[in-house]
Write an enzyme that holds these catalytic residues in place. Sequence first.
Site, PDB file in Angstrom:
ATOM      1  N   SER A  59       0.876  -1.131  -0.232  1.00 25.90           N
ATOM      2  CA  SER A  59       0.008  -0.008   0.010  1.00 25.90           C
ATOM      3  C   SER A  59       0.742   1.114  -0.011  1.00 25.90           C
ATOM      4  O   SER A  59       1.904   1.083   0.438  1.00 25.90           O
ATOM      5  CB  SER A  59      -0.929  -0.058   1.134  1.00 25.90           C
ATOM      6  OG  SER A  59      -1.613   1.337   1.252  1.00 25.90           O
ATOM      7  N   TYR A  68      -2.092  -1.091  10.218  1.00 32.26           N
ATOM      8  CA  TYR A  68      -2.416  -1.318   8.889  1.00 32.26           C
ATOM      9  C   TYR A  68      -1.353  -0.777   8.097  1.00 32.26           C
ATOM     10  O   TYR A  68      -0.480  -1.614   7.239  1.00 32.26           O
ATOM     11  CB  TYR A  68      -3.696  -0.837   8.174  1.00 32.26           C
ATOM     12  CG  TYR A  68      -3.854  -0.750   6.901  1.00 32.26           C
ATOM     13  CD1 TYR A  68      -4.240  -2.183   6.261  1.00 32.26           C
ATOM     14  CD2 TYR A  68      -3.682   0.095   6.003  1.00 32.26           C
ATOM     15  CE1 TYR A  68      -4.502  -2.318   5.020  1.00 32.26           C
ATOM     16  CE2 TYR A  68      -3.741  -0.111   4.541  1.00 32.26           C
ATOM     17  CZ  TYR A  68      -4.250  -1.300   4.019  1.00 32.26           C
ATOM     18  OH  TYR A  68      -4.419  -1.681   2.643  1.00 32.26           O
TER      19      TYR A  68
END
Length: 171
Positions: A46, A59
């Site tokens: 990401s 995350y």
Amino acid sequence: GRSAELSSDKVESMLALNVVGLTSLCSLFGRDMAIAGSGRILNVGSLVGKYAMPYFASYAASKSYVLSFSLALRAELKGSGVSVSCVLPGYIRTAFDERAGIESPAYRSFSERNGMSAQAVARAGLKLLERNKPYGAAGARNRFASALSVLVPRSLMPVMTKPFLDRMLHA
């Protein structure tokens, strides 16, 4: 959410998927591919894996692991016929926001407007594999954001993004 207030069960579940599961699968299939002398591994990181992000701390950290692990695995498997790439999408139009418990209409709208389709991210990842690139951001907007992120010190990025996220998540 705020890291100190999150359910440890949810955080551990996410870390098990993004860190432990990915590592185990790469080990299992990477070994078999190396024995066969060919193969390709595409991991999904990401953009937030490149820096710390308030309210998404675990995350973002797990996606940082994905990128670091992918680059190290790529080096380890060099010469074996196995290539490893890591695609770095930004927002993807999935059920992530809902599953993450994000209730803010402003954030969800921003995410939807700026998100790529899962198919577009998959195509970007396949291009990385075809070109044997170690990693890359998916989509022009994300490539631009990724390029800008290297201009900002890592310690400053979370300080800069927090006010924006405060407005989006707590509106």
